[in-house]
Design a protein around this motif. Structure first.
Motif, PDB file in Angstrom:
ATOM      1  N   UNK A  61      -4.320 -23.436  -0.279  1.00 30.81           N
ATOM      2  CA  UNK A  61      -5.237 -23.112  -1.636  1.00 30.81           C
ATOM      3  C   UNK A  61      -4.934 -24.187  -2.833  1.00 30.81           C
ATOM      4  N   UNK A  62      -3.923 -24.917  -2.680  1.00 32.15           N
ATOM      5  CA  UNK A  62      -3.628 -25.863  -3.892  1.00 32.15           C
ATOM      6  C   UNK A  62      -3.245 -27.084  -3.364  1.00 32.15           C
ATOM      7  N   UNK A  63      -3.130 -28.315  -4.072  1.00 32.50           N
ATOM      8  CA  UNK A  63      -2.396 -29.504  -3.622  1.00 32.50           C
ATOM      9  C   UNK A  63      -0.989 -29.253  -3.435  1.00 32.50           C
ATOM     10  N   UNK A  64      -0.563 -29.731  -2.185  1.00 36.33           N
ATOM     11  CA  UNK A  64       0.527 -29.607  -1.689  1.00 36.33           C
ATOM     12  C   UNK A  64       1.677 -30.068  -2.289  1.00 36.33           C
ATOM     13  N   UNK A  65       3.032 -29.841  -2.092  1.00 38.28           N
ATOM     14  CA  UNK A  65       4.093 -30.274  -2.976  1.00 38.28           C
ATOM     15  C   UNK A  65       4.094 -31.564  -2.571  1.00 38.28           C
ATOM     16  N   UNK A  66       5.059 -32.462  -3.653  1.00 42.99           N
ATOM     17  CA  UNK A  66       5.008 -33.889  -3.606  1.00 42.99           C
ATOM     18  C   UNK A  66       6.344 -33.996  -2.849  1.00 42.99           C
ATOM     19  N   UNK A  67       6.370 -33.743  -1.554  1.00 37.75           N
ATOM     20  CA  UNK A  67       7.572 -33.885  -0.711  1.00 37.75           C
ATOM     21  C   UNK A  67       8.196 -35.190  -0.787  1.00 37.75           C
ATOM     22  N   UNK A  68       7.388 -36.111  -0.307  1.00 34.72           N
ATOM     23  CA  UNK A  68       7.745 -37.416  -0.152  1.00 34.72           C
ATOM     24  C   UNK A  68       8.077 -38.286  -1.510  1.00 34.72           C
ATOM     25  N   UNK A  69       7.741 -37.883  -2.548  1.00 39.82           N
ATOM     26  CA  UNK A  69       8.056 -38.494  -3.731  1.00 39.82           C
ATOM     27  C   UNK A  69       9.622 -37.957  -3.952  1.00 39.82           C
ATOM     28  N   UNK A  70       9.832 -36.579  -3.835  1.00 40.02           N
ATOM     29  CA  UNK A  70      11.126 -36.119  -4.060  1.00 40.02           C
ATOM     30  C   UNK A  70      12.160 -36.483  -3.134  1.00 40.02           C
ATOM     31  N   UNK A  71      11.676 -36.768  -1.989  1.00 39.12           N
ATOM     32  CA  UNK A  71      12.721 -37.350  -0.858  1.00 39.12           C
ATOM     33  C   UNK A  71      13.214 -38.705  -1.445  1.00 39.12           C
ATOM     34  N   UNK A  72      12.357 -39.481  -1.801  1.00 39.86           N
ATOM     35  CA  UNK A  72      12.486 -40.987  -2.078  1.00 39.86           C
ATOM     36  C   UNK A  72      13.494 -40.869  -3.715  1.00 39.86           C
ATOM     37  N   UNK A  73      13.007 -39.956  -4.479  1.00 40.78           N
ATOM     38  CA  UNK A  73      13.862 -39.824  -5.766  1.00 40.78           C
ATOM     39  C   UNK A  73      15.392 -39.217  -5.296  1.00 40.78           C
TER      40      UNK A  73
END
Length: 485
Positions: free
Chosen positions: A112-124
């Motif tokens: 229902x919403x844009x998904x969590x920024x998983x990839x960016x958090x992983x890289x951080x």
């Protein structure tokens, strides 16, 4: 409910095309914590399912503990987040940069919403761990006395070598190129994955932990295949899927200026690392890229940085929809229209997206001396025949695109056969190494297989999963049991 999806800014397209540096900028801690807060800590988190639905990857193939490290980042426990991340992923600095993030495609919030920024958090998480000195070479507590040869140093080979080394085996990685990394080194451009700061950094760590890398050593040519079997207790084949798909079109396929995409990308990266002129250059030339996907995008971006006159990308598939179609429901990978970095740069430079959809290449046009000067293509419509859709040219829609350089980015057909023939390795119907997913063992001997050579052309994250799984089964074969995950 409190925070909207936000990703780090990229350097402006017209600025970043002037160099080969990575183009993503960092996000400050407060923003990363807000993004971690968007994770719903689902009771059934589809983000790390790692399964295939409708022929596409759904969730994370290596089963990253995503809700756990999202919550740890939200609460500021970065060291713990790093520990959780490394339980499942040997190389988050690679996947955090080049993975298309099927985890985000199956994020429950994404319904229902844009998904969590998983990839960016992983890289951080991993980059912060490197910056704060958490990532250090680890001493191996004991050695088993067993030796393993890994053939190929792409993501599956590196993952297998890393796991087997941690299990205490003596690991030797054979790489036929002059640098380790395989696809990571020469198949992905530097602006997406920095070779010295990211790829070589990890290989250096593995060397310090005891992995022996032998470059410029092609097994079956520089090192006899029979000796591989006699010198090592086990062998893991991670040679990749490196036979490119060719194009059957009218005209002279052998004309000067028609090249496979990987030859072009390798030449560009090697020239950057060795400070020499590239063997294949788009400078001052009209370029036509045939094929989509990440490789096609990388060809567009590389051509622009080399100073091409123009670039056009021909895709035989129709333009995707802006929203999920009815036959592509969550949690399947969303087959929706996206603008990647290369297309964004081409649009900024040329004024329009370089992609031409539903276009079939019909003919290579050459001058009287056999030099390429253009490509003729026509629109196609997809017609269902014998239960499957096939493209049919639409009469009267032919177009001619000027081209002194054509780059074929249409995928791959399997591993190269010479070494497999020498080792008498059986192939499946798709000409990949036949090794069941239960054992990753090629036949009854001591040979194992992983990555694209076994499963066919796929994602870097699948290659890492395959390398880890093959290492586990190889360790079980050598020791009778295994403690590898």
């Amino acid at each position: 409910m409190e925070f909207q999806r936000a990703v780090p800014r990229d350097r402006a397209p017209l600025e970043r095309i002037k160099d080969w540096n990575e183009f993503h900028l960092e996000m400050e801690d407060a923003g990363l914590r807000d993004q971690g807060a968007r994770c719903m800590d689902c009771g059934t988190p589809f983000c790390h399912t790692g399964i295939m639905l409708a022929g596409m990857t759904t969730g994370c193939p290596i089963h990253n503990l995503i809700p756990e490290w999202n919550d740890l980042v939200y609460n500021g426990y970065w060291a713990d987040a790093y520990d959780r991340l490394m339980k499942t992923n040997n190389f988050p600095e690679f996947t955090g940069r080049v993975c298309p993030a099927p985890c985000e495609g199956s994020c429950v919030l994404g319904i229902i919403e844009p998904p969590v920024t998983i990839k960016n958090i992983e890289c951080a998480i991993i980059e912060r761990a490197f910056a704060e000195g958490q990532v250090e070479p680890k001493s191996i507590a004991f050695r088993t006395g067993k030796s393993v040869a890994v053939v190929g140093s792409g993501p599956s080979g590196l993952a297998a070598a890393d796991q087997l080394n941690k299990a205490g085996h003596t690991v030797t990685v054979f790489e036929r190129d002059d640098r380790c990394g395989g696809l990571l080194m020469y198949g992905i451009p530097n602006m997406k994955l920095d070779k010295e700061q990211v790829v070589q950094r990890r290989i250096g760590l593995m060397q310090q932990e005891g992995v022996d890398f032998r470059v410029r050593t092609e097994v079956g040519v520089d090192f006899p295949a029979e000796q591989l079997l006699s010198d090592f207790d086990a062998v893991v084949l991670c040679t990749g899927s490196t036979k490119p798909r060719d194009l059957d079109a009218e005209g002279r396929r052998e004309a000067s200026g028609i090249h496979f995409a990987m030859d072009f990308l390798r030449s560009s990266t090697k020239s950057l690392l060795d400070s020499t002129a590239p063997a294949l250059s788009a400078e001052g030339r009209h370029v036509v890229v045939i094929g989509g996907g990440d490789t096609g995008t990388d060809c567009v971006a590389t051509s622009i940085r080399q100073g091409c006159m123009s670039v056009v990308q021909l895709e035989i598939m129709p333009k995707p929809a802006l929203e999920r179609p009815d036959d592509n429901p969550w949690p399947q990978w969303p087959k929706t229209f996206k603008v990647d970095y290369g297309q964004e740069e081409a649009a900024a430079l040329q004024g329009d997206d370089p992609r031409k959809y539903s276009m079939m290449t019909k003919k290579f046009i050459t001058d009287g001396s056999g030099n390429l000067k253009g490509v003729e293509a026509s629109e196609v419509e997809w017609v269902k025949k014998d239960g499957r859709f096939i493209p049919q040219p639409v009469s009267g829609t032919e177009q001619i695109f000027p081209a002194e350089l054509v780059l074929l980015a249409m995928g791959f057909l399997g591993p190269e056969e010479a070494l497999l023939d020498q080792l008498h390795v059986e192939r499946d119907l798709r000409m990949n190494i036949k090794a069941p997913e239960t054992t990753y063992r090629a036949g009854e001997g001591k040979i194992f297989a992983a990555g694209d050579a076994r499963r066919g052309q796929s994602l870097v994250v699948w290659a890492i999963q395959e390398g880890r799984a093959a290492a586990r089964e190889c360790d079980r074969f050598l020791m009778g049991e295994t403690f590898l995950p």
